[in-house]
Motif scaffolding. Structure first.
Motif: not given
Length: 449
Positions: A144-155
């Protein structure tokens, strides 16, 4: 206040070596073990995850270690809170402030902050290492932390790689023991050998297998090894033919052999010795023939343990020698090469001759590298443990051999010029065993010197 069990500098040096194996923008995450319920509200004795301890030296449950090479903070640990009420019940806790200082971390947080802080720590990382074999709740938390980190990254940011297994890197680090680690391994082997000597001297016909197990526990505890490296195998009579026999609750009968596969753990390093000896103190003729056949194979295989020898070759050599022994004992008949090709030897010898040894009794490490067989190198620790096991109901075996099981196991350190048998203090020659068993058991002889 409890002190770290080993010098903190040892763990810092390991983290420095880990850094050299990782790319920039990497997060290397290792979870501590969790306490486990034994029954109702009673827990099993806590034992830390070996790889977590290897990198941190921290011996409390539920913690999480995050290593980010060349980033700041680089070494981060999440630990339980400092809680004086819980310490009254369960014992000392470091808490974040003391843990940061005692274990040379760049930063320490509470485990309750993992969901908040971990996504921030890994947001700029392109590679994530974490074992998906860990506690399920911890797995979910990390993913879940990995997924949350992914969502914070720009395209337009680099794509975050999939989660990778850290054991491939840890295995290579743990496979070659440093001089300090070799000393820890020798100590575990030495205490293990003391336990086997005590068992040989103490055993009496009519004892329960549990009583013999108690002798091992006594010798280990007296030498400050309060736990065993694995569940002990104390198999009397036909129980010696069961490879992982763990009941340890049957009577040791006069005239029987007893197989003891038992190892002490010292500072997270495990010994692993198997000795097979006569309950009454003297081998019968048939027992001696079988025992000597296995011993001859074992001693020969040990001579092959040296730099350059490949693990797969060691197994092949063992199979050839064991097959010779089985033919000589008239357990098998026919052409040796055909028996080997058809794996006829597996009727009496069905396991590998060796495994890596270290912080886990079956330590991390593969037998091949990039598709090629791994060769022995100085600093590697392994076992050599051939055996022959003949079921009681095996009508093809000579009657005098039915129900006999023999395994002989030593722990080996590969050196520059050959090998060191770290468990040589445990007798294995027939005459040595019978001589030791003829002596009276003196509990004080196993006090630490």
């Amino acid at each position: 206040m409890r002190q770290p069990q080993q010098p903190t500098e040892r763990f810092v040096e390991r983290r420095n070596r880990l850094r050299q194996s990782l790319q920039e923008r990497t997060a290397f995450i290792v979870s501590a073990a969790f306490e486990k319920i034994r029954n109702e509200d009673a827990h099993f004795l806590f034992r830390q995850n070996s790889s977590f301890f290897y990198l941190t030296g921290f011996d409390e449950p539920e913690a999480l270690f995050v290593f980010r090479p060349w980033m700041s903070p680089e070494a981060v640990m999440f630990v339980r809170e400092k809680n004086l009420e819980r310490e009254t019940w369960d014992g000392f806790r470091f808490g974040p402030d003391l843990a940061k200082k005692a274990f040379a971390m760049d930063e320490c947080y509470l485990t309750t902050q993992i969901d908040e802080k971990l996504p921030e720590l890994i947001a700029d990382c392109e590679q994530i290492y974490f074992s998906l074999q860990d506690n399920f709740a911890r797995q979910t938390q990390i993913l879940e932390a990995v997924e949350k980190a992914r969502l914070t990254r720009g395209r337009t940011s680099p794509v975050m790689a999939s989660v990778m297994d850290p054991r491939s890197i840890l295995a290579e680090m743990r496979l070659i023991k440093s001089p300090e680690e070799q000393e820890l391994q020798r100590k575990a082997c030495h205490v293990t050998a003391l336990g086997h000597r005590a068992a040989m001297q103490a055993v009496q016909p009519g004892w329960n297998e549990r009583q013999l197990q108690g002798i091992f526990q006594y010798a280990f505890a007296m030498n400050q090894c309060p736990v065993m490296g694995y569940n002990p195998i104390i198999g009397g009579g036909e129980n010696a033919t069961i490879l992982h026999y763990n009941f340890n609750d049957q009577v040791l009968n006069k005239g029987d052999l007893v197989l003891c596969d038992v190892g002490a753990e010292w500072n997270f390093f495990s010994g692993d010795i198997t000795r097979t000896f006569p309950v009454s103190g003297k081998f019968s003729a048939a027992q001696k023939d079988l025992y000597q056949a296995v011993l001859d194979v074992q001693k020969w295989v040990i001579t092959q343990c040296k730099p350059g020898t490949r693990q797969a070759a060691l197994q092949k050599m063992t199979i050839e020698k064991i097959t010779d022994a089985l033919l000589q004992l008239k357990l098998l008949r026919g052409d040796k090469e055909e028996i080997i090709e058809k794996q006829g030897y597996r009727r009496y010898y069905m396991h590998g001759v060796s495994h890596w040894l270290g912080m886990d009794v079956h330590d991390l490490g593969t037998f091949s590298v990039n598709g090629e067989e791994r060769a022995h190198a100085p600093g590697m620790c392994l076992t050599v443990e051939p055996g022959i096991y003949i079921r009681t109901d095996d009508e093809l075996a000579p009657k005098e051999l039915r129900g006999l099981g023999v395994r002989i196991e030593d722990d080996i350190l590969i050196t520059e010029n050959g090998c060191e048998v770290m468990t040589s203090a445990a007798p294995k020659e027939v005459a040595e065993i019978e001589s030791l068993m003829a002596e009276d058991f003196d509990p004080k002889a196993y006090f630490p010197k």
